[in-house]
Design a protein around this motif. Structure first.
Motif, mmCIF file in Angstrom:
data_model
loop_
_atom_site.group_PDB
_atom_site.id
_atom_site.type_symbol
_atom_site.label_atom_id
_atom_site.label_comp_id
_atom_site.label_asym_id
_atom_site.label_seq_id
_atom_site.Cartn_x
_atom_site.Cartn_y
_atom_site.Cartn_z
ATOM 1 N N GLU A 182 30.150 -0.713 25.871
ATOM 2 C CA GLU A 182 29.822 -1.302 24.569
ATOM 3 C C GLU A 182 29.223 -2.699 24.727
ATOM 4 O O GLU A 182 28.310 -3.072 23.980
ATOM 5 N N GLN A 185 25.680 -2.315 25.485
ATOM 6 C CA GLN A 185 24.963 -1.974 24.258
ATOM 7 C C GLN A 185 24.735 -3.218 23.402
ATOM 8 O O GLN A 185 23.650 -3.405 22.838
ATOM 9 N N ARG A 208 20.086 4.874 28.265
ATOM 10 C CA ARG A 208 20.134 4.769 26.811
ATOM 11 C C ARG A 208 19.450 3.497 26.316
ATOM 12 O O ARG A 208 18.813 3.494 25.259
ATOM 13 N N GLU A 280 12.196 10.081 19.725
ATOM 14 C CA GLU A 280 12.456 9.789 18.319
ATOM 15 C C GLU A 280 11.235 10.020 17.428
ATOM 16 O O GLU A 280 11.377 10.270 16.235
ATOM 17 N N TRP A 448 22.392 12.161 24.676
ATOM 18 C CA TRP A 448 22.927 10.977 24.005
ATOM 19 C C TRP A 448 22.225 10.739 22.670
ATOM 20 O O TRP A 448 22.887 10.480 21.655
ATOM 21 N N LEU A 449 20.903 10.837 22.642
ATOM 22 C CA LEU A 449 20.170 10.634 21.391
ATOM 23 C C LEU A 449 20.558 11.680 20.350
ATOM 24 O O LEU A 449 20.660 11.363 19.160
ATOM 25 N N GLU A 451 23.527 13.178 20.180
ATOM 26 C CA GLU A 451 24.871 12.825 19.715
ATOM 27 C C GLU A 451 24.839 11.673 18.716
ATOM 28 O O GLU A 451 25.683 11.587 17.819
ATOM 29 N N GLN A 452 23.834 10.787 18.875
ATOM 30 C CA GLN A 452 23.672 9.666 17.946
ATOM 31 C C GLN A 452 22.877 10.061 16.702
ATOM 32 O O GLN A 452 22.602 9.220 15.847
ATOM 33 N N GLN A 453 22.489 11.350 16.636
ATOM 34 C CA GLN A 453 21.700 11.882 15.517
ATOM 35 C C GLN A 453 20.381 11.127 15.334
ATOM 36 O O GLN A 453 19.938 10.861 14.216
ATOM 37 N N ARG A 454 19.766 10.827 16.471
ATOM 38 C CA ARG A 454 18.489 10.092 16.442
ATOM 39 C C ARG A 454 17.291 11.002 16.746
ATOM 40 O O ARG A 454 16.156 10.549 16.756
#
Length: 455
Positions: A182, A185, A208, A280, A448-449, A451-454
């Motif tokens: 985190e 990030q 990421r 994206e 990962w993207l 899972e992040q709904q991106r």
């Protein structure tokens, strides 16, 4: 991935440990720590959540540390009782009080921790980096920072910063509200200016957040090892030594390290950033077809292959004449009923079916994920050249069923002294190796993207 049966070797090491703890004037004393663990039938381990340690994925518990620990429990013939903590200090206190057998954090060992705990054998070394956001002013010296360096309280990074700050005026802030991932990030998003991260966690997070940059190296080599209660006997430590020796000798440790870190050691800022943007902005119109034609495959893996092939450009053409999103040859297109290779849906359908056919031709004894990685290599250079690489692997004493061994021989397919001994001759095997590593990185990023709904 299962460890081989090491029970006979375990009996031998327990016997050795018994002998080691035997007194010179009387019957041997059974080592308390190991015998208690075996009688209980479980090993109690404290750990931390994280991509490099332990997390619950779609297929159950995962993580490099988790698989190592599960292997150790299997080696001992006991169950693994895993206790995730949110605080380093709370976890270490439980180890000191005897409520845990082992602490495995996927973190480096500092001198302060060595003074407080016993440790098993070092199984990896990591570097520690001062990390900042690319595009910001690069700090020349950690002693001249305008903002504090933030680290997780109790971590190796916090210990390292404490040592540095005791000799200089370094602004340091510790927190228990965020973990190391985190904090990285937060640096990437501009919420904090600096943190310190080890090379494993930084490599994982750069997939990421490619704008994470290294300002300086604070420590080149720090060992990673499992912590033990300092006041107990060395019987569990002796079992650890034997276990790690066995998994290194068998090659299983190398396979596990390849699985989690083999494809992310090399970092390309421009490529990683371009991929995340494309995922994206460009992927959306093709996503339904990847999902529709993936079959038993993960659609995100198919999409990652397509990006490697064409950067999701339907009109893409290579120097060898292959075309489309999945870069199909004319022969492959004919084999899988693709009339127009530049039609996105047809290309995805044909590419998915062709890859599934390659996967089915990989020998059944080859387990996942090696099976998938070898099929990817075959998609790039052909099944014949893959088999040539596997034969070279076997000739040279490697395991032709392990990707970690086969990948080392792929570059030999463009070296005359090797390819002249193969059935199918010259091939750009080094490109196939890079091809697979790239797709693995793209796939991890897509997961990962997603899972992040991106996407």
């Amino acid at each position: 991935m299962q460890l081989p049966d090491y029970k006979n070797r375990l009996k031998a090491v327990i016997f050795i440990v018994l002998c080691f703890f035997a007194t010179s004037c009387g019957a041997p004393k059974v080592p308390h720590a190991l015998s208690t663990l075996l009688e209980r039938g479980s090993v109690k381990v404290g750990t931390l959540y994280g991509a490099a340690t332990y997390y619950n994925g779609a297929e159950g518990p995962q993580g490099f540390e988790y698989e190592l620990l599960a292997g150790f429990a299997d080696y001992l013939g006991v169950t693994l009782d895993l206790y995730p903590f949110y605080s380093y200090e709370a976890m270490l206190e439980q180890l000191e009080e005897g409520n845990l057998d082992i602490v495995a954090t996927g973190d480096a060992v500092t001198q302060a921790l060595q003074d407080r705990f016993a440790y098993g054998p070092a199984y990896q070394t990591v570097s520690q980096y001062l990390v900042f956001k690319a595009g910001a002013s690069r700090p020349n010296n950690i002693e001249n920072l305008s903002f504090p360096v933030v680290a997780v309280a109790g971590s190796s990074q916090a210990h390292l910063l404490h040592t540095i700050s005791s000799d200089s005026d370094v602004l340091v802030t510790t927190t228990e509200d965020s973990d190391s991932e985190e904090l990285l990030q937060q640096v990437a998003e501009g919420d904090i200016a600096y943190t310190v991260a080890d090379s494993n966690r930084l490599a994982l997070q750069r997939r990421r957040y490619p704008n994470l940059a290294v300002a300086s190296t604070l420590n080149e080599t720090m060992p990673m090892a499992w912590a033990l209660n300092r006041v107990q006997d060395d019987s569990i430590k002796a079992a650890m030594v034997e276990y790690f020796g066995t998994v290194h000798q068998s090659g299983w440790f190398t396979v596990l390290e390849e699985k989690y870190f083999g494809h992310i050691r090399q970092f390309d800022y421009v490529d990683s950033r371009a991929f995340n943007k494309a995922a994206e902005r460009t992927l959306k119109p093709y996503k339904p077809w990847f999902q529709q034609y993936a079959g038993d495959l993960d659609w995100r893996l198919l999409a990652a292959m397509s990006y490697q092939e064409s950067h999701w450009k339907p009109e893409a053409v290579s120097r060898t004449g292959v075309r489309g999103l999945m870069m199909l040859t004319m022969d492959t297109a004919n084999d899988w009923d693709v009339e127009d290779r530049t039609d996105p849906e047809q290309s995805i359908r044909g590419g998915a079916r062709y890859f599934a056919s390659l996967l089915s031709r990989i020998p059944a004894r080859i387990k996942e994920p090696d099976r998938t990685w070898m099929a990817m290599a075959a998609y790039n250079i052909g099944m014949g050249h893959l088999e040539d690489a596997r034969i070279l692997t076997e000739r040279q004493g490697g395991n032709p069923d392990l990707w970690v061994d086969v990948k080392q021989r792929l570059p030999q397919l463009r070296q005359k002294k090797y390819y002249r001994t193969t059935r199918y001759g010259y091939a750009r095997g080094d490109e196939a190796l890079q091809y697979v590593d790239n797709i693995r990185r793209y796939y991890d990023s897509l997961v990962w993207l997603d899972e992040q709904q991106r996407i």
